[in-house]
Design an enzyme around this catalytic site. Structure first.
Site, short mmCIF file in Angstrom:
data_model
loop_
_atom_site.label_atom_id
_atom_site.label_comp_id
_atom_site.label_asym_id
_atom_site.label_seq_id
_atom_site.Cartn_x
_atom_site.Cartn_y
_atom_site.Cartn_z
N TYR A 1 -14.33 10.54 -5.89
CA TYR A 1 -13.82 11.88 -6.27
C TYR A 1 -13.81 12.51 -7.53
CZ TYR A 1 -10.74 15.74 -5.89
OH TYR A 1 -9.99 16.90 -5.90
N HIS B 1 13.49 -12.75 0.51
CA HIS B 1 12.90 -11.27 -0.16
C HIS B 1 12.74 -10.22 1.07
CE1 HIS B 1 8.93 -13.33 1.20
NE2 HIS B 1 8.66 -11.96 1.07
N GLN C 1 -16.13 15.68 -8.54
CA GLN C 1 -15.55 16.91 -9.33
C GLN C 1 -16.24 17.15 -10.68
OE1 GLN C 1 -13.94 17.82 -6.51
NE2 GLN C 1 -12.91 19.15 -8.30
N HIS D 1 10.33 -6.93 1.63
CA HIS D 1 9.06 -5.80 1.36
C HIS D 1 9.56 -4.45 2.10
CE1 HIS D 1 5.97 -8.81 0.29
NE2 HIS D 1 6.52 -9.73 0.85
#
Length: 152
Positions: free
Chosen positions: A126, A61, A130, A63
């Site tokens: 965050y 495989h 806000q 990555h």
């Protein structure tokens, strides 16, 4: 280098972790085949304007952590990587077309993809911050109504 990239009308960071395998997960990504796959993923990524962050080619495989421009979809990039790599591998190593391997299909049909970036807790904080800031701003402007003069 900044984590964010800039284009004339966008500031972005689109990082992905992608994993994909040869068909039937045959352990053929070794030696010269591995070297070819590593080199060509780097070249094709650069050709599409993407920045390769990490790459590991295991025997069965791959990555890849990559930063992809907003104009390029993950699906498009994977189509290019899988298609170009398969063609080159079959040309360079024709024995891969023979049994017990494949006909003209080197890679498995699917792949795994996940976004890489700010963690969920950071994003939630965050967004909450806000929202708090917006409320503060609204309370400061409470006496001011844009349409107040129209109603009088």
């Amino acid at each position: 280098m900044s984590k964010y990239k800039k284009q004339p009308h966008a500031v972005w960071t689109c990082d992905y972790h992608i994993v994909w395998t040869p068909k039937d997960r045959f352990r053929v990504l070794t030696g010269l085949v591995k070297d070819l796959v590593e080199r060509d993923i780097q070249l094709l990524s650069k050709w599409k304007g993407c920045e390769m962050i990490e790459l590991t080619v295991q025997s069965d495989h791959v990555h890849l952590v990559i930063s992809i421009r907003p104009k390029v979809s993950v699906w498009e990039l994977m189509g290019i990587l899988n298609g170009k790599l398969a063609i080159k591998l079959f040309k360079s190593y024709p024995q891969l077309k023979k049994k017990p391997y494949w006909g003209n299909h080197f890679w498995a049909r699917g792949y795994f993809v996940n976004t890489v970036g700010l963690n969920e807790d950071h994003i939630r904080r965050y967004v909450t911050y806000q929202e708090t800031e917006d409320r503060k701003e609204e309370s400061q402007n409470e006496g001011f109504d844009l349409f107040e003069s129209l109603h009088e």
